[in-house]
Design a protein around this motif. Sequence first.
Motif, PDB file in Angstrom:
ATOM      1  N   VAL A  68       0.852  -1.191   0.000  1.00  0.00           N
ATOM      2  CA  VAL A  68       0.000   0.000   0.000  1.00  0.00           C
ATOM      3  C   VAL A  68       0.887   1.240   0.000  1.00  0.00           C
ATOM      4  O   VAL A  68       1.942   1.250   0.634  1.00  0.00           O
ATOM      5  CB  VAL A  68      -0.925  -0.001   1.234  1.00  0.00           C
ATOM      6  N   ASP A  69       0.445   2.257  -0.698  1.00  0.00           N
ATOM      7  CA  ASP A  69       1.170   3.521  -0.811  1.00  0.00           C
ATOM      8  C   ASP A  69       2.213   3.515  -1.918  1.00  0.00           C
ATOM      9  O   ASP A  69       2.917   4.509  -2.087  1.00  0.00           O
ATOM     10  CB  ASP A  69       1.864   3.916   0.506  1.00  0.00           C
ATOM     11  N   ASN A  70       2.347   2.410  -2.681  1.00  0.00           N
ATOM     12  CA  ASN A  70       3.264   2.502  -3.809  1.00  0.00           C
ATOM     13  C   ASN A  70       2.526   3.136  -4.985  1.00  0.00           C
ATOM     14  O   ASN A  70       1.369   3.539  -4.874  1.00  0.00           O
ATOM     15  CB  ASN A  70       3.867   1.131  -4.166  1.00  0.00           C
ATOM     16  N   GLU A  71       3.167   3.253  -6.110  1.00  0.00           N
ATOM     17  CA  GLU A  71       2.590   3.990  -7.229  1.00  0.00           C
ATOM     18  C   GLU A  71       1.601   3.171  -8.038  1.00  0.00           C
ATOM     19  O   GLU A  71       0.922   3.723  -8.905  1.00  0.00           O
ATOM     20  CB  GLU A  71       3.721   4.492  -8.138  1.00  0.00           C
ATOM     21  N   ASP A  72       1.507   1.881  -7.783  1.00  0.00           N
ATOM     22  CA  ASP A  72       0.594   1.027  -8.542  1.00  0.00           C
ATOM     23  C   ASP A  72      -0.814   1.075  -7.961  1.00  0.00           C
ATOM     24  O   ASP A  72      -1.002   1.240  -6.755  1.00  0.00           O
ATOM     25  CB  ASP A  72       1.088  -0.428  -8.538  1.00  0.00           C
ATOM     26  N   GLU A  73      -1.799   0.912  -8.827  1.00  0.00           N
ATOM     27  CA  GLU A  73      -3.173   0.809  -8.376  1.00  0.00           C
ATOM     28  C   GLU A  73      -3.383  -0.520  -7.657  1.00  0.00           C
ATOM     29  O   GLU A  73      -2.676  -1.483  -7.894  1.00  0.00           O
ATOM     30  CB  GLU A  73      -4.137   0.861  -9.567  1.00  0.00           C
ATOM     31  N   MET A  74      -4.390  -0.529  -6.794  1.00  0.00           N
ATOM     32  CA  MET A  74      -4.833  -1.774  -6.196  1.00  0.00           C
ATOM     33  C   MET A  74      -6.136  -2.183  -6.866  1.00  0.00           C
ATOM     34  O   MET A  74      -6.884  -1.341  -7.368  1.00  0.00           O
ATOM     35  CB  MET A  74      -5.037  -1.615  -4.688  1.00  0.00           C
ATOM     36  N   LEU A  75      -6.397  -3.477  -6.882  1.00  0.00           N
ATOM     37  CA  LEU A  75      -7.622  -4.028  -7.450  1.00  0.00           C
ATOM     38  C   LEU A  75      -8.387  -4.732  -6.349  1.00  0.00           C
ATOM     39  O   LEU A  75      -7.830  -5.546  -5.619  1.00  0.00           O
ATOM     40  CB  LEU A  75      -7.286  -5.016  -8.571  1.00  0.00           C
ATOM     41  N   ILE A  76      -9.671  -4.400  -6.242  1.00  0.00           N
ATOM     42  CA  ILE A  76     -10.542  -5.035  -5.262  1.00  0.00           C
ATOM     43  C   ILE A  76     -11.684  -5.691  -6.025  1.00  0.00           C
ATOM     44  O   ILE A  76     -12.347  -5.043  -6.837  1.00  0.00           O
ATOM     45  CB  ILE A  76     -11.093  -4.032  -4.241  1.00  0.00           C
ATOM     46  N   VAL A 103     -17.841  -7.329  -9.419  1.00  0.00           N
ATOM     47  CA  VAL A 103     -17.465  -5.920  -9.568  1.00  0.00           C
ATOM     48  C   VAL A 103     -15.972  -5.795  -9.299  1.00  0.00           C
ATOM     49  O   VAL A 103     -15.475  -6.281  -8.275  1.00  0.00           O
ATOM     50  CB  VAL A 103     -18.259  -5.020  -8.599  1.00  0.00           C
ATOM     51  N   HIS A 104     -15.260  -5.163 -10.229  1.00  0.00           N
ATOM     52  CA  HIS A 104     -13.833  -4.885 -10.070  1.00  0.00           C
ATOM     53  C   HIS A 104     -13.646  -3.395  -9.841  1.00  0.00           C
ATOM     54  O   HIS A 104     -14.152  -2.576 -10.614  1.00  0.00           O
ATOM     55  CB  HIS A 104     -13.055  -5.300 -11.323  1.00  0.00           C
ATOM     56  N   VAL A 105     -12.920  -3.055  -8.790  1.00  0.00           N
ATOM     57  CA  VAL A 105     -12.660  -1.651  -8.464  1.00  0.00           C
ATOM     58  C   VAL A 105     -11.154  -1.416  -8.466  1.00  0.00           C
ATOM     59  O   VAL A 105     -10.400  -2.159  -7.830  1.00  0.00           O
ATOM     60  CB  VAL A 105     -13.241  -1.290  -7.080  1.00  0.00           C
ATOM     61  N   TYR A 106     -10.730  -0.383  -9.172  1.00  0.00           N
ATOM     62  CA  TYR A 106      -9.327   0.030  -9.193  1.00  0.00           C
ATOM     63  C   TYR A 106      -9.208   1.388  -8.503  1.00  0.00           C
ATOM     64  O   TYR A 106     -10.068   2.259  -8.677  1.00  0.00           O
ATOM     65  CB  TYR A 106      -8.812   0.160 -10.622  1.00  0.00           C
ATOM     66  N   GLY A 107      -8.144   1.560  -7.733  1.00  0.00           N
ATOM     67  CA  GLY A 107      -7.974   2.848  -7.075  1.00  0.00           C
ATOM     68  C   GLY A 107      -6.606   3.013  -6.469  1.00  0.00           C
ATOM     69  O   GLY A 107      -5.822   2.067  -6.377  1.00  0.00           O
ATOM     70  N   ASN A 108      -6.330   4.234  -6.065  1.00  0.00           N
ATOM     71  CA  ASN A 108      -5.072   4.573  -5.400  1.00  0.00           C
ATOM     72  C   ASN A 108      -5.225   4.386  -3.898  1.00  0.00           C
ATOM     73  O   ASN A 108      -6.261   4.728  -3.318  1.00  0.00           O
ATOM     74  CB  ASN A 108      -4.688   6.020  -5.715  1.00  0.00           C
ATOM     75  N   SER A 109      -4.197   3.843  -3.276  1.00  0.00           N
ATOM     76  CA  SER A 109      -4.317   3.440  -1.875  1.00  0.00           C
ATOM     77  C   SER A 109      -3.358   4.206  -0.977  1.00  0.00           C
ATOM     78  O   SER A 109      -2.348   4.751  -1.424  1.00  0.00           O
ATOM     79  CB  SER A 109      -4.036   1.941  -1.748  1.00  0.00           C
ATOM     80  N   TRP A 110      -3.711   4.240   0.309  1.00  0.00           N
ATOM     81  CA  TRP A 110      -2.813   4.806   1.303  1.00  0.00           C
ATOM     82  C   TRP A 110      -3.111   4.154   2.651  1.00  0.00           C
ATOM     83  O   TRP A 110      -4.214   3.661   2.883  1.00  0.00           O
ATOM     84  CB  TRP A 110      -2.955   6.319   1.397  1.00  0.00           C
ATOM     85  N   LEU A 111      -2.089   4.155   3.512  1.00  0.00           N
ATOM     86  CA  LEU A 111      -2.267   3.618   4.853  1.00  0.00           C
ATOM     87  C   LEU A 111      -2.956   4.660   5.730  1.00  0.00           C
ATOM     88  O   LEU A 111      -2.726   5.862   5.579  1.00  0.00           O
ATOM     89  CB  LEU A 111      -0.919   3.235   5.460  1.00  0.00           C
ATOM     90  N   THR A 112      -3.799   4.190   6.625  1.00  0.00           N
ATOM     91  CA  THR A 112      -4.483   5.105   7.527  1.00  0.00           C
ATOM     92  C   THR A 112      -3.701   5.248   8.825  1.00  0.00           C
ATOM     93  O   THR A 112      -2.980   4.335   9.240  1.00  0.00           O
ATOM     94  CB  THR A 112      -5.905   4.612   7.839  1.00  0.00           C
ATOM     95  N   ASP A 113      -3.843   6.411   9.463  1.00  0.00           N
ATOM     96  CA  ASP A 113      -3.197   6.597  10.758  1.00  0.00           C
ATOM     97  C   ASP A 113      -4.047   5.930  11.836  1.00  0.00           C
ATOM     98  O   ASP A 113      -5.109   5.356  11.561  1.00  0.00           O
ATOM     99  CB  ASP A 113      -2.961   8.080  11.042  1.00  0.00           C
ATOM    100  N   ALA A 114      -3.602   6.013  13.082  1.00  0.00           N
ATOM    101  CA  ALA A 114      -4.272   5.305  14.173  1.00  0.00           C
ATOM    102  C   ALA A 114      -5.721   5.750  14.331  1.00  0.00           C
ATOM    103  O   ALA A 114      -6.628   4.918  14.531  1.00  0.00           O
ATOM    104  CB  ALA A 114      -3.505   5.509  15.475  1.00  0.00           C
ATOM    105  N   ALA A 115      -5.964   7.057  14.232  1.00  0.00           N
ATOM    106  CA  ALA A 115      -7.316   7.580  14.411  1.00  0.00           C
ATOM    107  C   ALA A 115      -8.236   7.111  13.284  1.00  0.00           C
ATOM    108  O   ALA A 115      -9.391   6.730  13.523  1.00  0.00           O
ATOM    109  CB  ALA A 115      -7.284   9.102  14.479  1.00  0.00           C
ATOM    110  N   GLU A 116      -7.731   7.140  12.041  1.00  0.00           N
ATOM    111  CA  GLU A 116      -8.532   6.702  10.899  1.00  0.00           C
ATOM    112  C   GLU A 116      -8.806   5.206  10.948  1.00  0.00           C
ATOM    113  O   GLU A 116      -9.909   4.753  10.619  1.00  0.00           O
ATOM    114  CB  GLU A 116      -7.816   7.070   9.595  1.00  0.00           C
ATOM    115  N   THR A 117      -7.803   4.433  11.357  1.00  0.00           N
ATOM    116  CA  THR A 117      -7.984   2.983  11.472  1.00  0.00           C
ATOM    117  C   THR A 117      -9.061   2.662  12.506  1.00  0.00           C
ATOM    118  O   THR A 117      -9.944   1.829  12.268  1.00  0.00           O
ATOM    119  CB  THR A 117      -6.659   2.305  11.864  1.00  0.00           C
TER     120      THR A 117
END
Length: 203
Positions: A68-76, A103-117
């Motif tokens: 997560v957080d690299n430049e590649d999209e993730m697929l869900i 349903v296939h979803v593509y998107g940009n990802s990021w890690l959440t901080d403690a509060a967001e998690t």
Amino acid sequence: MYIPSHYQITDTKAIQHFIQSHPFATVISKDKQGQMLATHMPVLLHEFGDQLVLSGHFAQSNPQWQTVDNEDEMLIIFQGPHGYISSTWYEQEDVPTWDYQSVHVYGNSWLTDAAETKEDIIALLNTFEDEAGARFENLASDTRKQIHGIVGFRISIERTYAAFKLSQNRSTTDIEAIIEQLSSHGNQALADAVLHNSLEPEG
């Protein structure tokens, strides 16, 4: 995902409803060596202003969170009811097939901080637990501490592809037979999906 035009779903609300109704997804990403990784997990859909976002979490011991957080999209991938359709159920001879919803979803990802998690875990528990159940505020402090053993992430939805292959190309008589046979073979979820789809107005 290859989608013949008559199986393609483009209605945004229908896709959102499907995701919310089938939250157990397959999350796929690629590490820095190009190796594909996949994890099965519950994923929730959120609306943050005009942006649709998916949230989930990995066990800290699962190395996929490091992709997560690299430049590649993730697929869900969200999967609905599916099953074998025998051609013996048709009025006229044809080949068997397989009906499904995906349903296939593509998107940009990021890690959440403690509060967001914590926010996303609370939303997850509130979705599946009643007020007296295992909601975050009802858990003992030692149990709550297990949140430190996970890594949360979010994905902004950039592209979505949906395929509902539900015997749309068959006659009304064939569809009625398919629904009856699926029900008798114990696949009521798919039978209901075929029925619902057959009642939807075209266009």
